[in-house]
Design a protein around this motif. Structure first.
Motif, PDB file in Angstrom:
ATOM      1  N   VAL A  29       0.857  -1.182   0.000  1.00 58.43           N
ATOM      2  CA  VAL A  29       0.000   0.000   0.000  1.00 58.43           C
ATOM      3  C   VAL A  29       0.899   1.241   0.000  1.00 58.43           C
ATOM      4  N   LEU A  30       0.915   1.940  -1.124  1.00 56.19           N
ATOM      5  CA  LEU A  30       1.845   3.052  -1.312  1.00 56.19           C
ATOM      6  C   LEU A  30       1.133   4.394  -1.220  1.00 56.19           C
ATOM      7  N   LYS A  31       1.738   5.315  -0.489  1.00 59.17           N
ATOM      8  CA  LYS A  31       1.225   6.679  -0.413  1.00 59.17           C
ATOM      9  C   LYS A  31       1.711   7.487  -1.621  1.00 59.17           C
ATOM     10  N   LEU A  32       1.242   8.719  -1.722  1.00 56.05           N
ATOM     11  CA  LEU A  32       1.615   9.585  -2.842  1.00 56.05           C
ATOM     12  C   LEU A  32       2.860  10.408  -2.549  1.00 56.05           C
ATOM     13  N   ASP A  33       3.452  10.240  -1.368  1.00 54.48           N
ATOM     14  CA  ASP A  33       4.607  11.044  -0.968  1.00 54.48           C
ATOM     15  C   ASP A  33       5.783  10.847  -1.926  1.00 54.48           C
ATOM     16  N   THR A  34       6.537  11.913  -2.151  1.00 61.50           N
ATOM     17  CA  THR A  34       7.656  11.883  -3.086  1.00 61.50           C
ATOM     18  C   THR A  34       8.700  10.815  -2.771  1.00 61.50           C
ATOM     19  N   PRO A  35       9.105  10.592  -1.496  1.00 69.56           N
ATOM     20  CA  PRO A  35      10.108   9.562  -1.229  1.00 69.56           C
ATOM     21  C   PRO A  35       9.642   8.150  -1.592  1.00 69.56           C
ATOM     22  N   VAL A  36       8.335   7.956  -1.683  1.00 67.79           N
ATOM     23  CA  VAL A  36       7.792   6.652  -2.083  1.00 67.79           C
ATOM     24  C   VAL A  36       7.593   6.627  -3.596  1.00 67.79           C
ATOM     25  N   TYR A  37       7.018   7.675  -4.115  1.00 64.92           N
ATOM     26  CA  TYR A  37       6.649   7.747  -5.527  1.00 64.92           C
ATOM     27  C   TYR A  37       7.875   7.783  -6.443  1.00 64.92           C
ATOM     28  N   GLY A  38       8.861   8.603  -6.123  1.00 69.56           N
ATOM     29  CA  GLY A  38      10.011   8.798  -6.997  1.00 69.56           C
ATOM     30  C   GLY A  38      10.758   7.518  -7.323  1.00 69.56           C
ATOM     31  N   PRO A  39      11.236   6.763  -6.308  1.00 67.81           N
ATOM     32  CA  PRO A  39      11.959   5.523  -6.612  1.00 67.81           C
ATOM     33  C   PRO A  39      11.105   4.506  -7.365  1.00 67.81           C
ATOM     34  N   PHE A  40       9.802   4.461  -7.071  1.00 63.27           N
ATOM     35  CA  PHE A  40       8.932   3.524  -7.775  1.00 63.27           C
ATOM     36  C   PHE A  40       8.904   3.834  -9.265  1.00 63.27           C
ATOM     37  N   MET A  41       8.700   5.106  -9.619  1.00 64.67           N
ATOM     38  CA  MET A  41       8.574   5.478 -11.028  1.00 64.67           C
ATOM     39  C   MET A  41       9.891   5.300 -11.787  1.00 64.67           C
ATOM     40  N   SER A  42      11.001   5.283 -11.080  1.00 67.12           N
ATOM     41  CA  SER A  42      12.299   5.104 -11.728  1.00 67.12           C
ATOM     42  C   SER A  42      12.706   3.639 -11.849  1.00 67.12           C
ATOM     43  N   ASN A  43      12.074   2.762 -11.075  1.00 64.46           N
ATOM     44  CA  ASN A  43      12.578   1.391 -11.008  1.00 64.46           C
ATOM     45  C   ASN A  43      11.557   0.289 -11.235  1.00 64.46           C
ATOM     46  N   ALA A  44      10.276   0.554 -11.080  1.00 66.95           N
ATOM     47  CA  ALA A  44       9.262  -0.494 -11.229  1.00 66.95           C
ATOM     48  C   ALA A  44       9.166  -0.943 -12.683  1.00 66.95           C
ATOM     49  N   LYS A  45       9.288  -2.234 -12.936  1.00 66.57           N
ATOM     50  CA  LYS A  45       9.287  -2.756 -14.303  1.00 66.57           C
ATOM     51  C   LYS A  45       7.900  -2.762 -14.925  1.00 66.57           C
ATOM     52  N   SER A  46       6.886  -2.875 -14.119  1.00 65.49           N
ATOM     53  CA  SER A  46       5.527  -2.973 -14.649  1.00 65.49           C
ATOM     54  C   SER A  46       5.036  -1.624 -15.161  1.00 65.49           C
ATOM     55  N   GLU A  47       4.823  -1.543 -16.476  1.00 65.30           N
ATOM     56  CA  GLU A  47       4.318  -0.295 -17.046  1.00 65.30           C
ATOM     57  C   GLU A  47       2.921   0.006 -16.542  1.00 65.30           C
ATOM     58  N   ALA A  48       2.101  -1.028 -16.421  1.00 59.46           N
ATOM     59  CA  ALA A  48       0.727  -0.821 -15.943  1.00 59.46           C
ATOM     60  C   ALA A  48       0.723  -0.264 -14.527  1.00 59.46           C
ATOM     61  N   ALA A  49       1.647  -0.751 -13.695  1.00 53.20           N
ATOM     62  CA  ALA A  49       1.727  -0.254 -12.316  1.00 53.20           C
ATOM     63  C   ALA A  49       2.193   1.196 -12.301  1.00 53.20           C
ATOM     64  N   ARG A  50       3.170   1.523 -13.142  1.00 57.67           N
ATOM     65  CA  ARG A  50       3.649   2.907 -13.208  1.00 57.67           C
ATOM     66  C   ARG A  50       2.538   3.840 -13.679  1.00 57.67           C
TER      67      ARG A  50
END
Length: 651
Positions: free
Chosen positions: A204-225
């Motif tokens: 369960v991910l919040k919208l905060d920048t420290p959570v959002y930033g690394p996810f958008m740079s590293n998550a392989k799933s395009e649908a998740a991004r």
């Protein structure tokens, strides 16, 4: 983002260079009581000041009044954004409204205006203060007919109420995005370790920048991004779109009352840039410079996605949620740079110590931790002294880590402005939301940026409080902080990490060069986005219109276009607050930041240049025109060459 908020701690004027009392420990009732008492006292003081006919000591009286108001406005502004108790945060809002009303009353007072106008300045600093105060009086409506003056006051009150509501809607947005373990592929173990899970084992991910930033740079799933991007783009909600639209309608009305064509003219006539036409020309130059660079980058990013997916490039769709991810892939492949891997080079506590050591080395100061109670157990307090004389200079708090209800980005609250004439020493509060375990270089840059604002505040020695530290012009205020980012990019200062962390792995010369090459990759996309934000701001500031209509029109001018259903402006807090008709200032000030950097001539720890910079730029605050300070520091007219090389990846 840099968001510097100017306020002050609850303190009286003190003897020169005496360490101040600490921030007040207010609960909600105490905050309200202190606020009401301060407003009542200020009104009493205003009445006494207004009863005098001659200019006399009006500048000293004004200084004293501003200090008294600042002593409450500061804690209120800060605690409304960071206090863990929602009741305190909520109590700060009505107090901010009262302080806004008080401020307008002061600046619409004809008797005070007349006294300031009659001053015969004894020196250059008094002349600059007089000029600044007269502009504030006039921009607040003091010279208008009574009915228009009353309407101006109503507009200021409504703008403050709108800002509060806008910020509250973002701060209290509890939206989360749920990701399956499979959708977290690509994220590091350190990232996954402290993330909350639901009963089904999903993250369960919040919208905060420290959570959002690394996810958008590293998550392989395009649908998740995509899902995360769309959720983040709606932060603040539809209600914030309506608020923003109303704010710009009110601003346009304000400009019209003054006989000006638009709000952009009302604002820029008091800034370095001078006119909206100059802003538009600058933004057009930026857009032209980065257009081809971004186009080439996007072709490379699309090719990388095509390679990853095994589809032909011309059949590979590419969107905004792909940019950071494929930039990161290319940086890893081309430059062997993995931002997540850098966390072991910058363990959080050592990274903080490094930040302080750079400032100490460069500016001839000492930063000493002092154990005190504060609004949260994570908060630290430091005193700053001159390294040569040992004389106490100032202090600052540091609130480093994320928590529920806290302001979600990074900022410096200059809560206590200096006043050399009264012996008032400055205090700033340094707020970030950094990872507890370690920082990437990009996060280090954010820390250095905001600490640059802190240094601008705590090293100020301005004569008068209204001209202290970061009270300088908005299109210059970012320059010192932008320049300070450079100290995490070069081999010489980075070698100081060995001093604070001998056991840490050290970046080699080759790694640092590759990091810099990786950093400058993607400049076209980065500055195209900055152009979008600034162009959107100017569109609304020159002609109020439906917010989403304006945003869509701007995004459609770019290669990636507008993403249907997204509502980014709902979270664009800059435009609800003091950066309306001013967002261009981030790039405008970067022109000066990169030019001032040239004075170090590659010796980033030169104490002689550092001392000169401290004395000319940081110490003076707003008591001299920023362009005069820059020219004196450089010994020449400023140049934009370094900036345009930077934004095209050629510096």
């Amino acid at each position: 983002m840099n968001k510097t908020i100017l306020a002050a701690a609850l303190l009286a004027a003190l003897p020169a260079f005496a360490a101040p009392t600490l921030m007040p420990s207010w609960d909600a009732p105490s905050l309200t009581k202190a606020c009401d008492a301060a407003v009542a006292k200020a009104r009493k003081d205003i009445a006494a000041m207004s009863a005098k006919k001659e200019p006399g000591t009006i500048l000293a009286e004004w200084n004293k009044l501003q200090i008294a108001v600042e002593d409450v406005a500061g804690p209120v502004s800060l605690l409304g954004a960071v206090h863990p108790d929602k009741a305190v945060r909520d109590a700060a809002e009505p107090c901010s409204t009262k302080l806004t009303e008080l401020n307008t009353e002061i600046n619409q007072n004809e008797a005070l205006y007349a006294r300031v106008k009659a001053v015969k300045p004894a020196n250059a600093h008094q002349k600059k203060l007089q000029k600044d105060l007269l502009e504030v009086f006039e921009d607040s409506g003091v010279t208008l007919p009574q009915d228009k003056r009353a309407r101006v006051k109503e507009i200021f009150d409504q703008l403050e109420a709108g800002r509060q509501a806008f910020d509250r809607n973002i701060r209290d947005d509890k939206t989360t995005v749920t990701m399956t373990p499979a959708e977290m592929e690509g994220l590091s173990e350190a990232y996954l370790k402290d993330k909350k899970k639901d009963e089904q084992g999903n993250y369960v991910l919040k919208l905060d920048t420290p959570v959002y930033g690394p996810f958008m740079s590293n998550a392989k799933s395009e649908a998740a991004r995509e899902r995360y991007y769309r959720a983040r783009s709606k932060q603040g909600g539809e209600q914030n779109l309506k608020i923003l639209e109303t704010l710009f309608i009110l601003r346009q009305e304000l400009a019209t009352i003054y006989g000006l064509p638009d709000y952009a003219t009302y604002v820029t006539r008091r800034k370095m840039v001078g006119t909206p036409a100059n802003v538009n020309k600058f933004l057009a130059e930026v857009k032209q410079a980065v257009g081809e660079v971004e186009k080439k980058e996007l072709e490379e990013l699309r090719a990388d996605k095509s390679k990853e997916r095994g589809t032909p490039p011309d059949q590979t769709a590419f969107s905004r949620w792909d940019v950071n991810y494929h930039q990161e892939r290319i940086r890893k492949a081309r430059f062997a740079v993995d931002q997540e891997e850098l966390r072991k080079y910058f363990p959080t506590e050592k990274a903080i110590a490094y930040t302080f050591l750079v400032a100490e080395t460069l500016y001839g100061i000492k930063i000493k931790p002092v154990a005190v109670k504060s609004w949260n157990e994570d908060v630290r307090y430091y005193e700053v002294s001159d390294a040569k004389t040992g004389k106490y200079l100032s202090s600052f708090y540091f609130d480093p880590f994320p928590r529920e209800g806290k302001y979600t980005h990074a900022a410096a609250w200059a809560v206590r402005g200096a006043s050399k004439l009264t012996g008032r020493t400055p205090m700033t509060v340094f707020v970030t939301n950094i990872d507890r375990k370690g920082l990437t270089q990009a996060e280090m840059e954010t820390v250095f940026h905001e600490f640059g604002h802190v240094l601008h505040g705590v090293l100020s020695t301005a004569d008068y409080n209204p001209q202290a530290g970061t009270n300088t012009l908005q299109d210059f205020v970012e320059a010192p902080s932008q320049m300070f980012e450079e100290w995490v990019r070069h081999e010489q200062p980075l070698a100081l990490m060995k001093t604070v962390c001998p056991e840490c792995p050290q970046l080699t010369k080759d790694q640092i060069q590759r990091l810099e090459a990786a950093r400058t990759y993607g400049q076209g996309s980065k500055y195209q986005r900055q152009w979008e934000y600034a162009a959107f701001d100017m569109a609304l500031s020159q002609k109020p219109q439906p917010v989403m209509q304006a945003w869509i029109a701007v995004e459609k001018q770019t290669p990636l276009g507008y993403i249907e259903g997204t509502t980014f402006p709902a979270a664009f807090g800059h435009l609800a607050s003091g950066y309306a008709a001013g967002y261009y200032g981030y790039m405008w000030s970067e022109v000066l930041a990169l030019d001032m950097l040239s004075a170090f001539k590659g010796n980033y720890l030169d104490p002689a240049v550092g001392k000169r910079y401290r004395d000319i730029i940081l110490a003076n605050g707003a008591q001299e025109e920023p362009m005069d300070l820059v020219k004196r520091f450089l010994g020449r007219e400023p140049s934009s060459d370094a900036f345009f090389k930077e934004i095209t990846g050629k510096r």
